[in-house]
Design a protein around this motif. Structure first.
Motif, PDB file in Angstrom:
ATOM      1  N   LYS A   7       0.841  -1.184   0.000  1.00  0.00           N
ATOM      2  CA  LYS A   7       0.000   0.000   0.000  1.00  0.00           C
ATOM      3  C   LYS A   7       0.881   1.241   0.000  1.00  0.00           C
ATOM      4  O   LYS A   7       1.984   1.260   0.557  1.00  0.00           O
ATOM      5  CB  LYS A   7      -0.895   0.023   1.250  1.00  0.00           C
ATOM      6  CG  LYS A   7      -1.806  -1.182   1.397  1.00  0.00           C
ATOM      7  CD  LYS A   7      -2.974  -1.109   0.463  1.00  0.00           C
ATOM      8  CE  LYS A   7      -3.949  -2.237   0.704  1.00  0.00           C
ATOM      9  NZ  LYS A   7      -5.082  -2.194  -0.199  1.00  0.00           N
ATOM     10  N   GLN A  46       0.239   3.841   1.636  1.00  0.00           N
ATOM     11  CA  GLN A  46       0.301   4.320   3.007  1.00  0.00           C
ATOM     12  C   GLN A  46       1.239   3.500   3.874  1.00  0.00           C
ATOM     13  O   GLN A  46       1.641   3.937   4.949  1.00  0.00           O
ATOM     14  CB  GLN A  46      -1.113   4.294   3.619  1.00  0.00           C
ATOM     15  CG  GLN A  46      -2.064   5.298   3.001  1.00  0.00           C
ATOM     16  CD  GLN A  46      -2.751   4.751   1.770  1.00  0.00           C
ATOM     17  OE1 GLN A  46      -2.320   3.744   1.222  1.00  0.00           O
ATOM     18  NE2 GLN A  46      -3.796   5.418   1.323  1.00  0.00           N
ATOM     19  N   ASN A  47       1.573   2.268   3.471  1.00  0.00           N
ATOM     20  CA  ASN A  47       2.403   1.394   4.296  1.00  0.00           C
ATOM     21  C   ASN A  47       3.861   1.377   3.859  1.00  0.00           C
ATOM     22  O   ASN A  47       4.660   0.635   4.422  1.00  0.00           O
ATOM     23  CB  ASN A  47       1.862  -0.039   4.258  1.00  0.00           C
ATOM     24  CG  ASN A  47       0.471  -0.121   4.834  1.00  0.00           C
ATOM     25  OD1 ASN A  47       0.096   0.700   5.655  1.00  0.00           O
ATOM     26  ND2 ASN A  47      -0.292  -1.111   4.399  1.00  0.00           N
ATOM     27  N   ILE A  55       1.315  -2.102  -6.841  1.00  0.00           N
ATOM     28  CA  ILE A  55       0.308  -1.046  -6.776  1.00  0.00           C
ATOM     29  C   ILE A  55      -0.153  -0.746  -8.198  1.00  0.00           C
ATOM     30  O   ILE A  55       0.665  -0.611  -9.111  1.00  0.00           O
ATOM     31  CB  ILE A  55       0.891   0.219  -6.126  1.00  0.00           C
ATOM     32  CG1 ILE A  55       1.401  -0.100  -4.717  1.00  0.00           C
ATOM     33  CG2 ILE A  55      -0.128   1.335  -6.089  1.00  0.00           C
ATOM     34  CD1 ILE A  55       2.257   1.005  -4.130  1.00  0.00           C
ATOM     35  N   ASP A  75      -7.766  -7.398  -2.127  1.00  0.00           N
ATOM     36  CA  ASP A  75      -7.496  -6.151  -1.388  1.00  0.00           C
ATOM     37  C   ASP A  75      -6.260  -5.455  -1.969  1.00  0.00           C
ATOM     38  O   ASP A  75      -5.343  -5.068  -1.244  1.00  0.00           O
ATOM     39  CB  ASP A  75      -7.305  -6.444   0.099  1.00  0.00           C
ATOM     40  CG  ASP A  75      -7.350  -5.159   0.927  1.00  0.00           C
ATOM     41  OD1 ASP A  75      -7.878  -4.157   0.419  1.00  0.00           O
ATOM     42  OD2 ASP A  75      -6.827  -5.168   2.057  1.00  0.00           O
ATOM     43  N   ASP A  92      -4.149  -2.439  -3.993  1.00  0.00           N
ATOM     44  CA  ASP A  92      -4.138  -0.975  -3.919  1.00  0.00           C
ATOM     45  C   ASP A  92      -4.309  -0.427  -5.331  1.00  0.00           C
ATOM     46  O   ASP A  92      -3.413  -0.524  -6.172  1.00  0.00           O
ATOM     47  CB  ASP A  92      -2.823  -0.499  -3.312  1.00  0.00           C
ATOM     48  CG  ASP A  92      -2.855   0.999  -3.007  1.00  0.00           C
ATOM     49  OD1 ASP A  92      -3.932   1.600  -3.163  1.00  0.00           O
ATOM     50  OD2 ASP A  92      -1.819   1.554  -2.628  1.00  0.00           O
ATOM     51  N   ASN A 127      -5.283   2.966  -7.595  1.00  0.00           N
ATOM     52  CA  ASN A 127      -5.332   4.428  -7.513  1.00  0.00           C
ATOM     53  C   ASN A 127      -5.627   5.002  -8.897  1.00  0.00           C
ATOM     54  O   ASN A 127      -4.934   4.677  -9.870  1.00  0.00           O
ATOM     55  CB  ASN A 127      -3.996   4.982  -7.007  1.00  0.00           C
ATOM     56  CG  ASN A 127      -3.653   4.504  -5.615  1.00  0.00           C
ATOM     57  OD1 ASN A 127      -4.035   5.091  -4.627  1.00  0.00           O
ATOM     58  ND2 ASN A 127      -2.921   3.386  -5.546  1.00  0.00           N
ATOM     59  N   LYS A 175      -8.508  12.196  -1.627  1.00  0.00           N
ATOM     60  CA  LYS A 175      -8.752  10.957  -2.355  1.00  0.00           C
ATOM     61  C   LYS A 175     -10.104  11.040  -3.039  1.00  0.00           C
ATOM     62  O   LYS A 175     -11.037  11.691  -2.562  1.00  0.00           O
ATOM     63  CB  LYS A 175      -8.725   9.753  -1.411  1.00  0.00           C
ATOM     64  CG  LYS A 175      -7.373   9.514  -0.760  1.00  0.00           C
ATOM     65  CD  LYS A 175      -7.309   8.154  -0.109  1.00  0.00           C
ATOM     66  CE  LYS A 175      -7.397   7.043  -1.138  1.00  0.00           C
ATOM     67  NZ  LYS A 175      -7.221   5.709  -0.522  1.00  0.00           N
ATOM     68  N   ARG A 210      -3.212  11.035   6.370  1.00  0.00           N
ATOM     69  CA  ARG A 210      -2.332   9.881   6.282  1.00  0.00           C
ATOM     70  C   ARG A 210      -1.600   9.681   7.599  1.00  0.00           C
ATOM     71  O   ARG A 210      -1.156  10.642   8.227  1.00  0.00           O
ATOM     72  CB  ARG A 210      -1.313  10.053   5.153  1.00  0.00           C
ATOM     73  CG  ARG A 210      -1.962  10.094   3.768  1.00  0.00           C
ATOM     74  CD  ARG A 210      -0.899  10.132   2.700  1.00  0.00           C
ATOM     75  NE  ARG A 210      -1.482  10.122   1.381  1.00  0.00           N
ATOM     76  CZ  ARG A 210      -0.775  10.122   0.265  1.00  0.00           C
ATOM     77  NH1 ARG A 210       0.544  10.134   0.320  1.00  0.00           N
ATOM     78  NH2 ARG A 210      -1.369  10.100  -0.907  1.00  0.00           N
TER      79      ARG A 210
END
Length: 856
Positions: A637, A639-640, A708, A728, A730, A732, A757, A853
């Motif tokens: 992700k 974010q990760n 991603i 699940d 990611d 975008n 987002k 975030r």
């Protein structure tokens, strides 16, 4: 007065002139010449004469008939049987005779005037008719009233019968319920009585035992578990006595020796209780009979059987209730135990070179099937060992230089699907490219999948027998995809072949074997089998059938194997040709029977020594299947990324990206810009890129590689969205290239901050377009997903590509304005400042939200 001559009247009437003159003279009209004049009065006079002469003149009423009687007769034939009444059909049809039947019908017709005159002239008759009519009317009314009364009485009787039937059923149900309740109460009373009697007997027995043991030993538990200890045998040799066993028994009793010591203090054991344990196993651990343990559980309110499993908490309570000490067993990983057992059998000295496993990939109609068919005919059908069948999924061929195993995985999706489950079954990929066609979209996909799997490529330039073949063009186009041939200074082997003539096939197989030598493929045939499920099915006659590719060790008939969530003993094994075999070595496929169920393609296979452990491991895998699948499908992700960087210990972190855009220029710009973001800590890898919507193949590749997905002015289709949601992943979406670059840059640098987002909340499909003088083009739509809101921004998509972004001018349901329209509902949509909406377009409704975030 209108006049005609005799000759003219004769022409009109169609008669002879002389005859007409004669008839006129007979009627009293004196004429003698054809040119004589005839007046209308003469015509009437002639007509009256003619009517009277033919019987149609005015006559006396008494001479006319009052009624006419008609008689009709008809004759028909009728066949009458002449046999006796007792004649049966089995003896045949009875003889018959023909009888002539004459039917006579007579009908009388009376003048209506006569009847009316009679009725008018006869008052009595008229009164009688009126009386008859009145009586008929009264009779009809009486019959109608009687019929209505009968119907009413019948309805009342039916209603009464229905009510009585319902009441009877209700009484029967109540009686049955009362009877059941009485039986239940009686059974409970009997059971309670038996329990009380049993408890009383047990209490009396315990009291007697306690009194008997008083002064000798103390009972350690409430259940009187006094253990008897066998006295140690005397080392002194017993003298032989005559009389056999009986004499020995008497001598033993006289000498005071006996086989048991007096009861001592009970032994308290420390029982290690696992997460689940059966009643029988727990009784064995406590050295008691299973019936005694079941009795204790029944007194605790739990009805169990000897094979019923108990959870850890219940087992601990029972153990403590029976006077022992219980402690939870330390959790042991069955998987690690099985792997450790297999590793124990490994010996580095027994390693030998194993055959390579090859997968053939490429574009449609570039000759993959023809290439495999030629290898089959040349290396298998000629009588050498091996074979090929389309259903088994794998086969191996023998060449002069060694064995090559081909893995038949149709399409890139199956190749990636197996790899997504952790099955790295392929060692080498043969990329088939047609020399007359060059690099095509599926060729690029095959390169991307092979690169993501990290396996070497061997390019087979096929169709070299065609005059329009151009291998240099193939090399040039592949070089643009970073597949550079060896003669150009690259690493990939290029082999020109022809699946029709067979030219270059031997060279291709030699290249495969050469590449396998470089890879140094080793395996230990003396260890327990480890492999992978290529494909599986459920056969009606044979049960679960699995095609297993042995990767290490040797699989023997009779081995206990664990395949994914299934286990079983190998009852039978078959090779590619259907021949029964007893064993299969490394890189050899085998069809196996005997599993408990049908495993999934890509599941790992492990041969184990203990059936109990195989069953426990299979059950553990089934219980944790969901967690395991989520762990395998977990993708990176944005974010990760910072967390992953923090967890890495000085090692460079890889970020995999799949980029799809609307035009090639955007693809190249995104790929170059994102690749340049790599630094010493993070490396950005664009494993796949292309033009068009996001497909199922893109989603499968991202799932297998933990990548991603970035969509620039494109959207994912339905099949891709399903994979993205289940795995699940990611995903975008971007419409500004700098937003994508900034998001990846911020994620890498750790400066995530607050981001805006876009969340797609609804999708409507345009069914038809209507023109309005006030609103312009109005799209008649069906909302297929989510909800469309009037105040939210929208995008117009055509073939999954964004063609317009703006807002709604109107949203209506029928003639009324609507604030929002839910999925499955039709509506009318007017797009503000855009009138080029066409049937088949999609209107995407989204909303922008700000998300803080975090680096949790």
């Amino acid at each position: 007065m209108s006049q005609v001559t005799v000759s003219q009247l004769a022409d009109v009437l169609g008669v002879d002139v002389k005859r007409l003159i004669t008839q006129l003279n007979e009627a009293g009209i004196e004429v003698s010449e054809p040119d004589a004049a005839v007046t209308n009065e003469d015509k009437i006079k002639l007509l009256t004469y003619l009517r009277s002469s033919h019987g149609k003149g005015e006559t006396d009423d008494t001479t006319q008939p009052k009624k006419v009687t008609l008689t009709r007769k008809s004759v028909s034939e009728l066949k009458v049987p002449t046999g006796g009444a007792g004649r049966t059909r089995s003896r045949g049809a009875a003889p018959s005779r023909t009888v002539n039947v004459e039917v006579r019908k007579r009908r009388t017709y009376v003048k209506r005037g006569e009847i009316a005159d009679q009725d008018k002239g006869d008052p009595e008759r008229e009164a009688a008719a009126k009386a008859l009519e009145e009586a008929k009317r009264q009779r009809e009314e009486a019959e109608r009233a009687e019929r209505e009364e009968a119907e009413r009485r019948q309805k009342e009787a039916e209603e009464q019968a229905r009510v009585e039937a319902e009441e009877r059923k209700k009484r029967e149900a109540e009686e049955e319920e009362r009877r059941k309740e009485e039986d239940r109460q009686r059974a409970e009373a009997e059971a309670l009585k038996k329990v009380e009697e049993k408890v009383a007997r047990q209490a009396a027995q315990k009291e007697a035992e306690r009194k008997a043991a008083k002064g000798k030993s103390e009972s350690g538990t409430r259940y009187g578990r006094d253990e008897l200890h066998i006295a140690p045998k005397s080392k002194r040799r017993k003298p032989k006595r005559k009389g056999g066993a009986r004499a020995a028994k008497v001598a033993s009793s006289v000498s005071g020796e006996h086989g048991f010591q007096k009861p001592t203090a009970p032994v308290k054991r420390e029982i290690e209780v696992p997460e689940t344990i059966t009643v029988g196993e727990l009784a064995k651990a406590m050295a008691v009979k299973a019936g005694e343990l079941i009795k204790v559980l029944m007194n605790m309110g739990t009805m169990v059987t000897i094979n019923q499993p108990l959870d850890q908490d219940t087992a601990i309570l029972v153990v403590e209730e029976m006077g022992h000490t219980a402690k939870p067993a330390e959790e042991t990983d069955i998987e690690q135990e099985l792997v450790a057992e297999v590793e124990e059998t490994a010996d580095e000295e027994d390693l030998v070179t194993r055959p390579p496993v090859v997968t053939v990939m490429g574009h449609v109609d570039h000759g993959k099937t023809s290439l495999l068919d030629y290898i089959r005919r040349a290396k298998v059908a000629s009588g050498e060992q091996g074979g090929i069948t389309q259903h088994i999924g794998a086969y191996h061929v023998e060449t002069d230089n060694g064995v090559v195993t081909f893995l038949d995985t149709p399409g890139h999706a199956a190749f990636t699907s197996m790899r997504a489950r952790g099955a790295q079954a392929t060692d080498i990929v043969i990329l088939v490219v047609a020399a007359d066609d060059g690099v095509m979209p599926q060729t690029k996909e095959a390169i991307q999948h092979a690169r993501a799997a990290g396996v070497p490529l061997i390019v087979a330039v096929n169709k070299m027998d065609k005059p329009e073949a151009d291998p240099d063009r193939v090399k040039s186009e592949l070089a643009a995809e970073e597949v550079v041939p060896e003669d150009w200074g690259g690493e990939e082997i290029f082999v020109p072949v022809s699946a029709i003539s067979g030219d270059g096939i031997d060279t291709l197989l030699e290249s495969v074997l050469l590449q396998s030598e470089v890879l140094e493929l080793k395996a230990n045939p003396k260890r327990r089998c480890r492999g992978v499920v290529v494909e599986s099915s459920l056969d009606k006659g044979r049960g679960p059938v699995a095609t297993i590719l042995v990767q290490d060790g040797t699989l023997h008939r009779g081995d206990m194997i664990l395949a994914g969530e299934e286990y079983g003993r190998v009852r039978a094994m078959f090779d590619e040709t259907g021949k029964a075999i007893d064993e299969a070595g490394p890189s050899i496929p085998a069809e196996v029977l005997g599993l408990s169920g049908v495993p999934n393609a890509g599941d790992d296979v492990l041969a184990v020594a203990d059936e109990k452990k195989a069953r426990e491991a299979a059950e553990q895998r089934k219980q944790s299947a969901r967690e395991g699948r989520l762990a395998e499908k977990q993708a990176a992700k944005l974010q990760n990324l910072f967390d992953q960087m923090g967890e890495s210990t000085g090692e460079q972190q890889n970020v995999n990206l799949v980029i799809k855009a609307d035009v090639q220029g955007s693809v190249e710009a995104l790929r170059d810009s994102l690749t340049r973001l790599s630094n010493q800590e993070v490396k950005v890898n664009v494993i796949a890129s292309g033009v068009g919507g996001i497909t199922e193949s893109d989603a499968s590749l991202a799932q297998a590689s933990g990548a991603i997905i970035i969509g620039f002015n494109v959207r994912a289709d339905a099949s891709a969205r399903k994979i993205i949601q289940e795995a699940d992943l990611d995903l975008n979406y971007y419409s500004v290239i700098y937003d994508a670059i900034d998001d990846v840059k911020k994620a890498i640098s750790g400066l995530l901050g607050t981001e805006t987002k876009e969340e797609i909340i609804g999708l409507a499909e345009v069914k038809d377009v209507f023109r309005s003088s006030k609103l312009g083009a109005v799209a008649g739509c069906l909302v297929v997903e989510g909800v469309v809101k009037r105040d939210n921004p929208i995008r117009v998509l055509r073939d999954n590509v964004v063609i317009f972004e703006g807002e709604l001018e109107s949203l209506r349901r029928f003639k009324d304005d609507a604030k929002e329209v839910q999925a499955g509902t039709e509506c009318g949509i007017g797009v503000k400042q855009y009138n080029d909406v066409k049937p088949g377009d999609q209107i995407e409704c989204f909303e922008r939200i700000e998300v803080q975030r975090t680096l949790d």
